[in-house]
Design an enzyme around this catalytic site. Structure first.
Site, short mmCIF file in Angstrom:
data_model
loop_
_atom_site.label_atom_id
_atom_site.label_comp_id
_atom_site.label_asym_id
_atom_site.label_seq_id
_atom_site.Cartn_x
_atom_site.Cartn_y
_atom_site.Cartn_z
N GLN A 115 0.74 -1.35 0.26
CA GLN A 115 -0.31 -0.24 -0.02
C GLN A 115 0.80 1.20 0.06
O GLN A 115 -0.09 2.09 -0.32
CB GLN A 115 -1.06 0.17 1.45
CG GLN A 115 -2.39 0.66 1.60
CD GLN A 115 -3.32 0.66 0.48
OE1 GLN A 115 -3.57 -0.64 0.59
NE2 GLN A 115 -3.72 0.92 -0.04
N LYS A 130 -2.35 -0.65 6.89
CA LYS A 130 -3.13 -1.19 6.73
C LYS A 130 -3.83 -2.54 8.03
O LYS A 130 -2.48 -2.24 8.76
CB LYS A 130 -3.32 -2.56 5.42
CG LYS A 130 -4.04 -3.63 4.38
CD LYS A 130 -4.11 -3.27 3.58
CE LYS A 130 -4.79 -3.53 2.18
NZ LYS A 130 -5.60 -3.62 1.50
N GLY A 169 -12.56 -0.23 3.60
CA GLY A 169 -12.49 -1.52 2.52
C GLY A 169 -11.40 -2.48 2.57
O GLY A 169 -10.68 -1.45 1.88
N ASP A 170 -11.47 -3.59 2.62
CA ASP A 170 -10.61 -4.34 1.75
C ASP A 170 -11.89 -5.64 1.61
O ASP A 170 -12.59 -5.56 1.81
CB ASP A 170 -9.72 -4.64 2.28
CG ASP A 170 -8.70 -5.51 1.32
OD1 ASP A 170 -8.05 -4.83 0.20
OD2 ASP A 170 -8.46 -6.47 1.06
N ASN A 244 -16.22 -7.35 -4.34
CA ASN A 244 -16.13 -5.57 -5.27
C ASN A 244 -15.66 -5.53 -6.24
O ASN A 244 -15.73 -4.63 -7.70
CB ASN A 244 -15.98 -4.86 -3.66
CG ASN A 244 -15.50 -2.97 -4.54
OD1 ASN A 244 -14.56 -2.82 -4.52
ND2 ASN A 244 -16.45 -2.69 -4.22
P1 NDP Z 1 -14.61 -8.95 -1.40
O1 NDP Z 1 -14.82 -9.28 -0.22
O2 NDP Z 1 -15.27 -7.90 -1.96
O3 NDP Z 1 -14.34 -10.23 -2.85
C1 NDP Z 1 -12.76 -10.74 -2.56
C2 NDP Z 1 -13.83 -12.26 -3.28
O4 NDP Z 1 -12.63 -12.65 -3.34
C3 NDP Z 1 -14.54 -13.27 -3.08
O5 NDP Z 1 -15.26 -13.44 -4.64
C4 NDP Z 1 -13.79 -13.79 -2.44
O6 NDP Z 1 -14.38 -15.44 -2.67
C5 NDP Z 1 -12.17 -13.85 -2.94
N1 NDP Z 1 -11.70 -14.69 -1.96
C6 NDP Z 1 -11.26 -14.36 -1.11
N2 NDP Z 1 -10.43 -14.70 -0.76
C7 NDP Z 1 -10.14 -15.73 -1.30
C8 NDP Z 1 -9.56 -17.14 -1.10
N3 NDP Z 1 -8.27 -17.45 0.34
N4 NDP Z 1 -9.10 -17.93 -2.08
C9 NDP Z 1 -10.21 -17.85 -2.77
N5 NDP Z 1 -10.96 -16.81 -3.40
C10 NDP Z 1 -10.84 -15.68 -2.34
O7 NDP Z 1 -13.35 -7.69 -1.63
P2 NDP Z 1 -12.37 -6.92 -2.87
O8 NDP Z 1 -13.31 -7.34 -3.90
O9 NDP Z 1 -12.35 -5.76 -2.16
O10 NDP Z 1 -11.11 -7.52 -3.08
C11 NDP Z 1 -9.72 -8.18 -3.71
C12 NDP Z 1 -8.91 -7.94 -3.83
O11 NDP Z 1 -8.82 -7.14 -4.93
C13 NDP Z 1 -7.87 -8.55 -2.51
O12 NDP Z 1 -6.69 -8.93 -2.90
C14 NDP Z 1 -7.63 -7.23 -2.10
O13 NDP Z 1 -6.80 -6.94 -1.25
C15 NDP Z 1 -8.20 -6.06 -3.84
N6 NDP Z 1 -8.17 -4.60 -3.86
C16 NDP Z 1 -9.65 -4.52 -3.05
C17 NDP Z 1 -9.65 -2.53 -2.64
C18 NDP Z 1 -11.11 -2.13 -2.55
O14 NDP Z 1 -11.01 -0.96 -3.18
N7 NDP Z 1 -12.11 -2.96 -1.83
C19 NDP Z 1 -8.62 -2.03 -3.31
C20 NDP Z 1 -7.21 -2.66 -3.83
C21 NDP Z 1 -7.35 -3.93 -3.71
P3 NDP Z 1 -15.66 -15.53 -1.42
O15 NDP Z 1 -16.40 -15.20 -1.00
O16 NDP Z 1 -16.00 -17.11 -0.85
O17 NDP Z 1 -14.90 -15.63 -0.05
O1 2IT Z 2 -5.46 -2.53 -1.28
C1 2IT Z 2 -6.26 -1.19 -1.95
O2 2IT Z 2 -5.56 -0.39 -2.00
C2 2IT Z 2 -7.63 -1.30 -1.02
N1 2IT Z 2 -7.81 -1.91 -0.46
C3 2IT Z 2 -7.92 0.58 -1.20
C4 2IT Z 2 -7.42 1.46 0.53
C5 2IT Z 2 -8.83 2.57 0.62
O3 2IT Z 2 -7.84 2.68 1.56
O4 2IT Z 2 -8.86 2.88 -0.31
#
Ligand code: NDP
Ligand code: 2IT
Length: 449
Positions: A115, A130, A169-170, A244
């Protein structure tokens, strides 16, 4: 410098390994960065004198705390919470909260380290942090999630604030959880303090924050493809995850003429050759919080397959890992190469193992590293902070336009830096060096911090 850049990197990495023996994900993230930044360390001998590598791999402060809460049966449950304030050279600590059973110190530190460099690439005033908890929101009632979030907030309120540390969030933390944490923070502090981003648009959130990581990923991908004489129109994509990031990446990709043929969750994946129906996916995953198999139950053209890693064997043009760390290993990367994948761009954080990155590079597959390609989420969080400071709200179109410009700028910063340091086309090296130099120079300019 009384040792070469390569020796300095090697000895600093040895220290990181020795000091963090049970933190494989953190060591992996540092190793990945260190294997690419040698040309920058060579060009800046002052980084050695100023112990920059040592300072950039040691978090400024780490909090680990107990989170007691009560489930619906009245049973007392205890989880562990984390907030890693990794680096504040460029601004207040900023980074998301993850609620997932796998969360531990290693995961929190790798995410906070990534990050720090990601936030530097946005060119916005953001430090890196984080946190989260090993709490599993799956199968919990709304009331249980609320009680957990309130307890989490009761601990974390003392660490966060609009100018000190601003979580978002994450995985497992979306607008619902941010709402409960925010509400409790307000009760404790007695102030409507903008200490979190990812808020609902009705009470201080920014338009486009929900879509930002996914949309931003596609804006970044668009730049990558365009630079290589391609567009998204007519391409076939696989997108892991259905949370997301995945949902809004899919939405924007289809809007730009691509066909998303597969999406997944931790149990399996669905293959829908005619193209995923985004509204149905949203309804099932965002609205009803169902497993992805429900999509195939409702859509006869789609097949459901157990096991999430099978998604990488599907022949597509572009693969977008948007679920979690280390979801693409060397075997999956080799399958992609055999299937003629032209591009991999990371929506998740560190979804590709270091071995798999090497396979992609060797196969000549374009690679967009997460710290650049998924920076749209945090960048829009920074726009949310700006709007909160100004006490106003920009329109969807205005925030979206800013997001697009930020993603284009990040792409060009990475591409230009890669070229400047002798690795043209290597966006991974470009991202790592550009982020690293910015944080390193700010650290030196701020004295012994
Ligand atoms: P969500 O909780 O909305 O969704 C996560 C998705 O990934 C779900 O479909 C989940 O499946 C799947 N998943 C999670 N853990 C595992 C695992 N161990 N094995 C297989 N599938 C898995 O999270 P986000 O969409 O927010 O985050 C997804 C990724 O993006 C993460 O790596 C996060 O760090 C990254 N990210 C998020 C940002 C944000 O703004 N939200 C910004 C930048 C990066 P299930 O429901 O079955 O667990
Ligand atoms: O991994 C990421 O960049 C996030 N989960 C978003 C972090 C944030 O502060 O919006």
């Amino acid at each position: 410098m009384n040792m070469t850049a390569a020796q300095y990197l090697e000895s600093a990495l040895a220290v990181v390994k020795k000091q963090n023996p049970h933190q494989p994900e953190f060591v992996q993230a540092v190793t990945e960065v260190f294997t690419t930044i040698r040309p920058a360390v060579e060009r800046h001998p002052e980084y050695f004198e100023h112990c920059i590598l040592e300072r950039l791999t040691e978090p400024e402060r780490v909090a680990i705390f107990r989170i007691p809460w009560q489930d619906d049966r009245g049973r007392i449950r205890i989880n562990r919470g984390y907030r890693v304030r990794f680096n504040s050279a460029l601004g207040p600590y900023k980074g998301g909260l993850r609620f997932h059973p796998t969360v531990n110190l290693s995961i929190s530190k790798f995410l906070a380290f990534e990050q720090t460099l990601k936030n530097a690439l946005t060119n916005l005033p953001l430090g890196g942090a984080k946190g989260g908890s090993d709490f599993d929101p799956k199968g919990k009632s709304d009331n249980e999630v609320m009680r957990f979030c309130q307890s989490f907030s009761t601990e974390v309120y003392r660490f966060i604030g609009p100018s000190s540390d601003v979580p978002a969030g994450d995985i497992g933390v979306g607008v619902r959880e941010v709402g409960y944490i925010f509400g409790q923070h307000k009760r404790i502090t007695g102030e409507f303090e903008y200490a979190l981003t990812g808020k609902d648009v009705k009470w201080g959130g920014s338009y486009v924050r929900k879509q930002a990581t996914g949309y931003g990923l596609i804006y970044f991908l668009h730049e990558m493809l365009q630079e290589n004489g391609r567009t998204l129109d007519g391409l076939r994509l696989s997108i892991s995850g259905s949370g997301n990031v995945a949902i809004y990446a899919a939405e924007k990709a289809q809007e730009l003429g691509a066909t998303v043929v597969a999406m997944s969750d931790s149990t399996g994946y669905v293959y829908h050759p005619q193209g995923i129906r985004i509204e149905l996916m949203k309804q099932l995953k965002e609205g009803e919080r169902k497993r992805i198999s429900a999509y195939a139950d409702q859509c006869s053209e789609a097949e459901y397959h157990e096991g999430s890693s099978g998604i990488w064997a599907i022949p597509v043009d572009v693969a977008l890992p948007c679920a979690t760390q280390n979801e693409i290993d060397a075997d999956s990367a080799r399958k992609m190469a055999d299937n003629g994948v032209i591009c991999v761009a990371e929506g998740a954080n560190m979804p590709t193992t270091n071995e798999a990155i090497d396979v992609l590079h060797d196969a000549g597959i374009m690679f967009g590293p997460g710290k650049a390609a998924n920076a749209g989420g945090v960048a829009t969080s920074a726009l949310e902070m700006s709007q909160n400071s100004l006490r106003l709200q920009w329109s969807f179109a205005e925030v979206d336009a800013r997001l697009k410009t930020i993603m284009q700028n990040i792409y060009w910063l990475c591409a230009r830096t890669a070229e400047e340091y002798g690795q043209p086309g290597d966006l991974d090296t470009g991202a790592n060096i550009a982020g690293f130099i910015k944080v390193a120079d700010a650290t030196i300019e701020q004295g012994l911090v």
